[in-house]
Structure formats: structure tokens, C-alpha cells
Design a protein around this motif. Structure first.
Motif, PDB file in Angstrom:
ATOM      1  N   ASN A  27      45.056  58.655 -67.720  1.00  0.00           N
ATOM      2  CA  ASN A  27      44.241  58.656 -68.929  1.00  0.00           C
ATOM      3  C   ASN A  27      43.747  60.049 -69.306  1.00  0.00           C
ATOM      4  N   ASP A  28      43.575  60.918 -68.305  1.00  0.00           N
ATOM      5  CA  ASP A  28      43.145  62.279 -68.607  1.00  0.00           C
ATOM      6  C   ASP A  28      44.238  62.998 -69.389  1.00  0.00           C
ATOM      7  N   PHE A  29      43.840  63.824 -70.339  1.00  0.00           N
ATOM      8  CA  PHE A  29      44.827  64.483 -71.181  1.00  0.00           C
ATOM      9  C   PHE A  29      44.401  65.910 -71.507  1.00  0.00           C
ATOM     10  N   ILE A  30      45.360  66.670 -71.987  1.00  0.00           N
ATOM     11  CA  ILE A  30      45.143  68.047 -72.440  1.00  0.00           C
ATOM     12  C   ILE A  30      45.704  68.150 -73.848  1.00  0.00           C
ATOM     13  N   LEU A  31      44.941  68.743 -74.768  1.00  0.00           N
ATOM     14  CA  LEU A  31      45.444  69.009 -76.109  1.00  0.00           C
ATOM     15  C   LEU A  31      46.078  70.396 -76.110  1.00  0.00           C
ATOM     16  N   VAL A  76      43.673  61.477 -80.662  1.00  0.00           N
ATOM     17  CA  VAL A  76      44.565  61.610 -79.508  1.00  0.00           C
ATOM     18  C   VAL A  76      45.670  60.566 -79.598  1.00  0.00           C
ATOM     19  N   LEU A  77      46.904  60.998 -79.453  1.00  0.00           N
ATOM     20  CA  LEU A  77      48.052  60.089 -79.468  1.00  0.00           C
ATOM     21  C   LEU A  77      48.297  59.538 -78.077  1.00  0.00           C
ATOM     22  N   SER A 132      51.004  67.735 -60.970  1.00  0.00           N
ATOM     23  CA  SER A 132      51.639  66.461 -61.321  1.00  0.00           C
ATOM     24  C   SER A 132      53.160  66.534 -61.207  1.00  0.00           C
ATOM     25  N   LYS A 133      53.772  65.367 -61.059  1.00  0.00           N
ATOM     26  CA  LYS A 133      55.226  65.269 -60.966  1.00  0.00           C
ATOM     27  C   LYS A 133      55.874  64.957 -62.310  1.00  0.00           C
ATOM     28  N   ALA A 134      55.084  64.455 -63.236  1.00  0.00           N
ATOM     29  CA  ALA A 134      55.603  64.140 -64.570  1.00  0.00           C
ATOM     30  C   ALA A 134      54.565  64.523 -65.623  1.00  0.00           C
ATOM     31  N   LEU A 135      55.003  65.213 -66.656  1.00  0.00           N
ATOM     32  CA  LEU A 135      54.131  65.635 -67.744  1.00  0.00           C
ATOM     33  C   LEU A 135      54.621  64.962 -69.017  1.00  0.00           C
ATOM     34  N   ILE A 136      53.783  64.121 -69.620  1.00  0.00           N
ATOM     35  CA  ILE A 136      54.175  63.355 -70.790  1.00  0.00           C
ATOM     36  C   ILE A 136      53.550  63.989 -72.027  1.00  0.00           C
ATOM     37  N   PHE A 137      54.395  64.423 -72.970  1.00  0.00           N
ATOM     38  CA  PHE A 137      53.949  65.073 -74.196  1.00  0.00           C
ATOM     39  C   PHE A 137      54.133  64.105 -75.367  1.00  0.00           C
ATOM     40  N   VAL A 138      53.094  63.973 -76.210  1.00  0.00           N
ATOM     41  CA  VAL A 138      53.153  63.071 -77.357  1.00  0.00           C
ATOM     42  C   VAL A 138      52.672  63.816 -78.597  1.00  0.00           C
ATOM     43  N   LEU A 156      49.044  66.060 -73.966  1.00  0.00           N
ATOM     44  CA  LEU A 156      49.753  66.139 -72.688  1.00  0.00           C
ATOM     45  C   LEU A 156      49.040  65.264 -71.660  1.00  0.00           C
ATOM     46  N   TYR A 157      49.785  64.323 -71.069  1.00  0.00           N
ATOM     47  CA  TYR A 157      49.251  63.439 -70.039  1.00  0.00           C
ATOM     48  C   TYR A 157      49.904  63.762 -68.698  1.00  0.00           C
TER      49      TYR A 157
END
Length: 258
Positions: free
Chosen positions: A56-60, A11-12, A90-96, A50-51
Motif C-alpha cells: 500500500n505504501d507508494f512513491i510519487l 493516486v492511481l 523490494s523485488k518488484a516495483l510497480i509503476f502506474v 510507484l508501489y
């Protein structure tokens, strides 16, 4: 759609930056460049972490479709329904993710659940900007053969000043490789040249200090033997690094078309 278990995937994590780094050093704002990078991620089926709201919870997930006209892209729905519901609220979705060994991060602020080819999916907005992070293992790109980039190096000695040009073999945000065949320039390892200039077509001119790191003999595509000198940028300004990133993206786009 994705296959496999979340437990077997590395996980990134989102990168921590100062505001100056985020604003100047790594961020890409051009819609054309953003779409080019996103399409590359989709075509390589790269896994994305995706955060929701930086938690800390994430989705691949992965990108499965891009609709440039509607400024929207479709990404896989996660396997954990609780995390998926958190993402939808959520209000912000962070993709890494990564592309060509370069870390890619972007944020979206619009999300909805849809059906795509008979399966659950997320529809999110195309990000307005994107981080392309090259702190280590800088991605190098070969420069054009017909019209190579030139590095103009100031030469001083005995009260006189002149300039010498050398052709570049490749360039990255970390440095350059040049052909060492100029009669005046000394490319012994350790030598430093200041106020060097490299004109990037349609981008601008880089002003940099370079330090020679190594030299060795190579054979060019035309069969000619020459010396290659690898040079590192010293304290390259954030604005200069951003220009190099734009140049690399532009060259990648040109090569994709050919």
C-alpha cells in the motif's frame, strides 16, 4: 524534478486482472513500442505512482531520463525516505500512470539510488513488458486519408452471399467509424454484422462482429458531405484487441516522426 505535495495528487492503483487478461488482452512486449510509450510519458512529465512489492505504501515519481542503450531509465526519488528505502529493498516495483487517457502499468525488478543532476534519483531497468489498459473511453485514432482502412462486411440474402467494403474514419479497441455511402449496406442503429474483416497493415487482419450505434452527417476534409456510422465491436477477442493496440501505437509513432 517533481514539485508539489503528495497530499494534493490523486493516486492511481494497480489494476486487478485475471492471468488471461494480463497475458493476452493488454500486454505489450515490443521494445520499440515500450520505449515509445515511456518517452511519451517522460515528455509529458506525467506523474507516476510507484508501489514497492505491490504494497500500500507508494512513491510519487516521474521519468526524467531514458537510456535505451543500457536499458535503463532514471526516475525521481521520493519525498518519504522510509518508502524510498523500502523501494530499494523490494523485488518488484510497480509503476502506474496514464497517457492520452489510457492507463499504463509496468513492473521493474532492478533499482539503485544514484545522483542525477545533483539530486537523488532512482535508476531502474526498462520493463520487459507493459500494460496499456483501455477498458473505458477507448482512445480512437483517425485512419490514413490516402490509403484508408477498409472494413469488409459479408452480405447475405435470398440464398446468395457477397461482400461489401466501407472506408474507416477511425478505429479504437471499442469500435470503428465508417463512411456510410455504400448502396447495399444498411447502417441503421442496432443492426449487427458478423464476420467483418479489417486488414491492419503490417499487423494482421481483424475478424469482428460490429453493431451500428449511431449515424449522422459530417463534412470531410475535402469539403464533401457524407454520413458517418459509429459501430461498436461485440465480444471482440483478446487477440484482436491486442492487434488494434499495436496498430494504434504504430500510427502514433509515424505521426510523431512527421
Amino acid at each position: 524534478m517533481m514539485h508539489g505535495s503528495d497530499q494534493s495528487i490523486e493516486v492511481l492503483q494497480p489494476t486487478q486482472f485475471s492471468q488471461e487478461e494480463i497475458d493476452e488482452n493488454f500486454r505489450i512486449h515490443s521494445e520499440i513500442d515500450i520505449l515509445f510509450i515511456l518517452r511519451g510519458i517522460m515528455q509529458s512529465n506525467s506523474l507516476i505512482t510507484l508501489y514497492p512489492d505491490y504494497e500500500n505504501d507508494f512513491i510519487l515519481t516521474s521519468i526524467v531520463a531514458i537510456d535505451a542503450d543500457n536499458k535503463e531509465m532514471i526516475v525521481d526519488y521520493g519525498t518519504n525516505e522510509r518508502n524510498c528505502q523500502k523501494a530499494l529493498q523490494s523485488k518488484a516495483l510497480i509503476f502506474v500512470t496514464t497517457q492520452n487517457r489510457v492507463k499504463i502499468e509496468f513492473a521493474c525488478d532492478q533499482i539503485k539510488k544514484i545522483q542525477f543532476k545533483g539530486e537523488n534519483a532512482f535508476a531502474v531497468n526498462i520493463p520487459r513488458s507493459l500494460l496499456r489498459i483501455q477498458r473505458r473511453n477507448h482512445f480512437r485514432i483517425s485512419t490514413p486519408i490516402v490509403k484508408p482502412l477498409k472494413c469488409v462486411i459479408p452480405i447475405t440474402g435470398k440464398g446468395t452471399a457477397s461482400k461489401a467494403e466501407v472506408a474507416l474514419l477511425d478505429i479504437s479497441c471499442g469500435g470503428i467509424a465508417v463512411i456510410d455511402q455504400h448502396p447495399i449496406i444498411n447502417f441503421d442503429p442496432g443492426i449487427i454484422y458478423s464476420n467483418c474483416q479489417i486488414a491492419l497493415p503490417e499487423i494482421g487482419t481483424i475478424n469482428a462482429t460490429i453493431q451500428v450505434k449511431n449515424t449522422y452527417e459530417i463534412t470531410l476534409r475535402n469539403g464533401q458531405n457524407c454520413m458517418r456510422a459509429g459501430c461498436q465491436f461485440i465480444d471482440l477477442a483478446a487477440s484482436m484487441e491486442a492487434m488494434i493496440q499495436r496498430y494504434i501505437i504504430k500510427q502514433e509513432q509515424i505521426r510523431k516522426i512527421k
